[in-house]
Design a protein around this motif. Structure first.
Motif, PDB file in Angstrom:
ATOM      1  N   ALA A 124      -0.406   3.940   0.198  1.00 59.43           N
ATOM      2  CA  ALA A 124      -1.502   4.670  -0.437  1.00 59.43           C
ATOM      3  C   ALA A 124      -1.038   5.409  -1.678  1.00 59.43           C
ATOM      4  O   ALA A 124      -1.769   6.261  -2.213  1.00 59.43           O
ATOM      5  N   GLY A 125       0.160   5.089  -2.160  1.00 60.21           N
ATOM      6  CA  GLY A 125       0.685   5.765  -3.342  1.00 60.21           C
ATOM      7  C   GLY A 125       0.992   7.225  -3.106  1.00 60.21           C
ATOM      8  O   GLY A 125       1.022   8.022  -4.056  1.00 60.21           O
ATOM      9  N   GLY A 126       1.205   7.584  -1.833  1.00 62.44           N
ATOM     10  CA  GLY A 126       1.510   8.972  -1.510  1.00 62.44           C
ATOM     11  C   GLY A 126       0.292   9.856  -1.348  1.00 62.44           C
ATOM     12  O   GLY A 126       0.433  11.073  -1.155  1.00 62.44           O
ATOM     13  N   ASP A 127      -0.908   9.277  -1.392  1.00 59.82           N
ATOM     14  CA  ASP A 127      -2.137  10.064  -1.241  1.00 59.82           C
ATOM     15  C   ASP A 127      -2.298  10.433   0.235  1.00 59.82           C
ATOM     16  O   ASP A 127      -2.560   9.553   1.065  1.00 59.82           O
ATOM     17  N   PRO A 128      -2.160  11.706   0.593  1.00 62.07           N
ATOM     18  CA  PRO A 128      -2.176  12.086   2.016  1.00 62.07           C
ATOM     19  C   PRO A 128      -3.545  11.948   2.659  1.00 62.07           C
ATOM     20  O   PRO A 128      -3.641  11.777   3.876  1.00 62.07           O
ATOM     21  N   TRP A 174       5.249  15.891   0.722  1.00 64.42           N
ATOM     22  CA  TRP A 174       4.600  15.545   1.983  1.00 64.42           C
ATOM     23  C   TRP A 174       5.569  14.936   2.989  1.00 64.42           C
ATOM     24  O   TRP A 174       5.236  14.807   4.175  1.00 64.42           O
ATOM     25  N   LEU A 175       6.753  14.543   2.557  1.00 60.47           N
ATOM     26  CA  LEU A 175       7.652  13.822   3.462  1.00 60.47           C
ATOM     27  C   LEU A 175       8.040  14.628   4.714  1.00 60.47           C
ATOM     28  O   LEU A 175       8.042  14.070   5.819  1.00 60.47           O
ATOM     29  N   GLU A 214      10.225   5.159  -4.429  1.00 58.08           N
ATOM     30  CA  GLU A 214      10.199   5.152  -5.894  1.00 58.08           C
ATOM     31  C   GLU A 214       8.811   4.904  -6.470  1.00 58.08           C
ATOM     32  O   GLU A 214       8.524   5.324  -7.605  1.00 58.08           O
ATOM     33  N   GLU A 215       7.941   4.209  -5.714  1.00 55.01           N
ATOM     34  CA  GLU A 215       6.607   3.910  -6.241  1.00 55.01           C
ATOM     35  C   GLU A 215       5.625   5.060  -6.038  1.00 55.01           C
ATOM     36  O   GLU A 215       4.481   4.992  -6.496  1.00 55.01           O
ATOM     37  N   VAL A 216       6.056   6.119  -5.352  1.00 55.06           N
ATOM     38  CA  VAL A 216       5.206   7.283  -5.099  1.00 55.06           C
ATOM     39  C   VAL A 216       5.543   8.379  -6.099  1.00 55.06           C
ATOM     40  O   VAL A 216       6.723   8.685  -6.314  1.00 55.06           O
TER      41      VAL A 216
END
Length: 287
Positions: free
Chosen positions: A216-220, A109-110, A100-102
């Motif tokens: 990383a907040g979803g930052d790949p 990217w999952l 939820e925080e991303v």
């Protein structure tokens, strides 16, 4: 050993002694712990689809619910393709995630993250190099040829969830291959085909990669996911044909995976075109 016919012995968990059942209790003790990602783990003898089962209960289950099936009768891959395999011949499981925080735009990217996690876990536990075909196929080398040994399916579930389904051929024999370009860890020369440690290794690897990505907040790029995926992606540097939704086809060289997880093709017209979804065929080598 000549395998027994599981269809004739549906209630016998030991009908093929080369394929013992998973130990649910041991898996739960190893993976479900305070402060960890996994909150529950269940192993069932058979179901239609672990993804469908978890998705139906996504709003009532906590993040980190894991459902494993010894056999599936209605397993699905991308584009609603069927996935079939004999009972206990592989790992067939789903994990419920709620990032939820991303930002939602980074959830794409999952499946790529899961591919990296599976490849990393199998390298350690099975001694097999697993390459990634964009966006969600797991490849192994059998007799010098690339073969598909597994796949990943990510689906939105409930209000805030994503169910990640993984199907992996472990002990599938040559005579059991559903199509000529399929493979398994056993056929690729795995040093171990014991499914309990393999499943533990994959789930621990997924927990680590998911935790880093979420942190990383979803930052790949910030969590190293983008670089690691590119390093293990067998599609990059290949001539490919992308069959897109709506019937459009784009051909070119796969040159990058961008920050949104899209495959970037350099076409013959000198254009770099990002592909967000579609069926990608490796023109040279095995699809």
């Amino acid at each position: 050993m000549t395998p027994s016919n599981d269809q004739e012995n549906p209630g016998n968990r030991w009908s093929d002694l080369d394929r013992p059942p998973l130990d649910e209790g041991a898996l739960r003790r190893a993976l479900v712990r305070d402060g960890g990602l996994y909150r529950s783990l269940e192993v069932v003898a058979s179901t239609g689809s672990t993804n469908s089962d978890l998705a139906a209960r996504a709003d009532e289950l906590p993040e980190g619910a894991v459902l494993v099936a010894e056999a599936q009768s209605a397993a699905r891959g991308r584009l609603d393709r069927r996935w079939t395999a004999p009972a206990r011949s592989g790992l067939f499981f789903s994990v419920l995630l709620k990032p939820e925080e991303v930002p939602v735009e980074r959830w794409g990217w999952l499946p790529l993250l899961t591919g990296v996690a599976v490849a990393t876990g199998l390298s350690r536990a099975a001694g097999v190099d697993t390459a990634l075909k964009w966006p969600n196929d797991l490849l192994v080398t059998v007799d010098g040829q690339e073969r598909k040994a597994g796949g990943i399916l990510a689906e939105r579930a409930g209000a805030t969830g994503v169910v990640i389904g993984i199907g992996l051929n472990v002990t599938l024999r040559a005579a059991e291959l559903p199509v000529p370009h399929a493979g398994s860890l056993a056929l690729a020369g795995a040093v171990s085909t014991d499914r309990d440690p393999l499943l533990r290794a994959v789930l621990r690897s997924l927990e680590r990669w998911y935790g880093d990505w979420r942190g990383a907040g979803g930052d790949p790029a910030a969590c190293g996911l983008q670089e690691t995926y590119a390093a293990g992606c067998a599609t990059l540097g290949r001539a490919v044909r992308a069959e897109l939704p709506g019937g459009r086809v784009v051909s070119g060289e796969a040159v990058a995976v961008d920050g949104d997880g899209r495959l970037v093709l350099a076409t013959g017209a000198g254009v770099r075109e990002p592909i967000a979804a579609g069926d990608v065929v490796h023109v040279r080598g095995t699809d």
